[in-house]
Write an enzyme that holds these catalytic residues in place. Structure first.
Site, mmCIF file in Angstrom:
data_model
loop_
_atom_site.group_PDB
_atom_site.id
_atom_site.type_symbol
_atom_site.label_atom_id
_atom_site.label_comp_id
_atom_site.label_asym_id
_atom_site.label_seq_id
_atom_site.Cartn_x
_atom_site.Cartn_y
_atom_site.Cartn_z
ATOM 1 N N SER A 42 23.957 -7.905 -13.122
ATOM 2 C CA SER A 42 23.678 -7.675 -11.702
ATOM 3 C C SER A 42 22.280 -7.105 -11.538
ATOM 4 C CB SER A 42 24.710 -6.710 -11.098
ATOM 5 O OG SER A 42 24.438 -5.379 -11.514
ATOM 6 N N SER A 44 21.343 -4.299 -9.951
ATOM 7 C CA SER A 44 21.328 -2.897 -9.517
ATOM 8 C C SER A 44 20.250 -2.059 -10.186
ATOM 9 C CB SER A 44 22.699 -2.257 -9.761
ATOM 10 O OG SER A 44 22.956 -2.113 -11.143
ATOM 11 N N LYS A 105 23.325 2.522 -15.614
ATOM 12 C CA LYS A 105 22.572 3.191 -14.549
ATOM 13 C C LYS A 105 21.647 4.219 -15.185
ATOM 14 C CE LYS A 105 25.217 1.205 -11.373
ATOM 15 N NZ LYS A 105 24.699 0.117 -10.507
ATOM 16 N N SER A 200 22.896 -0.932 -5.200
ATOM 17 C CA SER A 200 23.489 -0.358 -6.397
ATOM 18 C C SER A 200 24.732 0.450 -6.025
ATOM 19 C CB SER A 200 22.486 0.555 -7.114
ATOM 20 O OG SER A 200 23.105 1.249 -8.174
#
Length: 254
Positions: A42, A44, A105, A200
């Site tokens: 993804s 994010s 993250k 995100s």
């Protein structure tokens, strides 16, 4: 002659099996204790990490939990030889709400920190994080817009209190999570955020991600070893000359 030949053949097969078993054991040890490959599905973490990046994550950086072991058998709780991540590290972890799912993250908040977003600006312990405007990000749409394609998006350089700097993207001036309440990070937990702030799902969403327990940490992202354009398939090797992002090979993740 036939008996001798058969014996040699059986010996050769046995040796091949032993070599394969040894190779699998070595691979298992490396994956469990040293490095594990992950791919980015993804956007994010754009522009730091792109969809189609493949990277190595160091398993030893924060010690080991049962999530470090393939299939995550609940053999023990807590961490062995554990150490805390530093603010600004990019970390792979198991989602607290669904511990079969891996997320990646950036560590923004440490235990005891107060984290808040005000008008799109990050505050840590009531102090705004230093932020500088950069040239616009131009590339594969980071905002999840219909139709995708190439987009131009605001880009900032943030510098955390410990001196770690990185780029963030700002898809909307008044994004959904540009203004939040104060988050107080519990002991033994961490607050994670994606660099693509308006696209995100991270610790700001307490019902979906929330605070991440130390036990859920898998490892620290270290280096991109392969990268292919968004929407492309790595197994289509005949398309590599124009689908692979050659300039991202062996890029250190920061």
């Amino acid at each position: 002659m036939s008996v001798t030949s058969g014996t040699k053949t059986e010996s050769g097969v046995g040796e091949t099996i032993r070599v394969v078993i040894h190779a699998l054991l070595i691979a298992l040890v490396i994956r469990t204790f040293l490095f594990q490959p992950f791919n980015i599905p993804s956007g994010s973490m754009k522009a730091t990490l792109l969809v189609g990046d493949y990277l190595f994550v160091s398993k030893y950086s924060y010690g080991y939990s049962h999530y470090s072991i393939p299939f995550s058998p609940p053999l023990f709780s807590g961490r062995i030889w554990g150490s805390d991540p530093h603010r600004g590290d990019i970390v792979v972890f198991r989602l607290p709400k669904d511990d079969t799912t891996d997320y990646i993250k950036r560590v923004i908040g440490l235990p005891g920190d107060h984290i808040q977003m005000k008008d799109g600006l990050l505050y840590i312990n009531d102090t705004p994080v230093e932020r500088q405007r950069m040239s616009e990000f131009v590339g594969e749409d980071p905002c999840g817009s219909e139709g995708g394609g190439i987009s131009r998006v605001k880009r900032w350089k943030e510098t955390l209190p410990n001196g770690v700097s990185y780029e963030t993207l700002d898809c909307a001036d008044n994004g959904y999570m540009d203004n939040t309440n104060v988050y107080t990070v519990p002991p033994g937990h961490f607050f994670m955020m994606g660099d693509n702030r308006d696209n995100s799902t991270d610790s700001r969403f307490l019902g979906q991600v929330g605070y991440v327990p130390a036990e859920n940490l898998i490892g620290r992202a270290q280096m991109i070893f392969f990268s292919i354009g968004e929407g492309e398939h790595a197994w289509m090797f005949w398309r590599w000359p124009w689908s692979v992002r050659w300039n991202r090979f062996f890029k250190i993740v920061r």
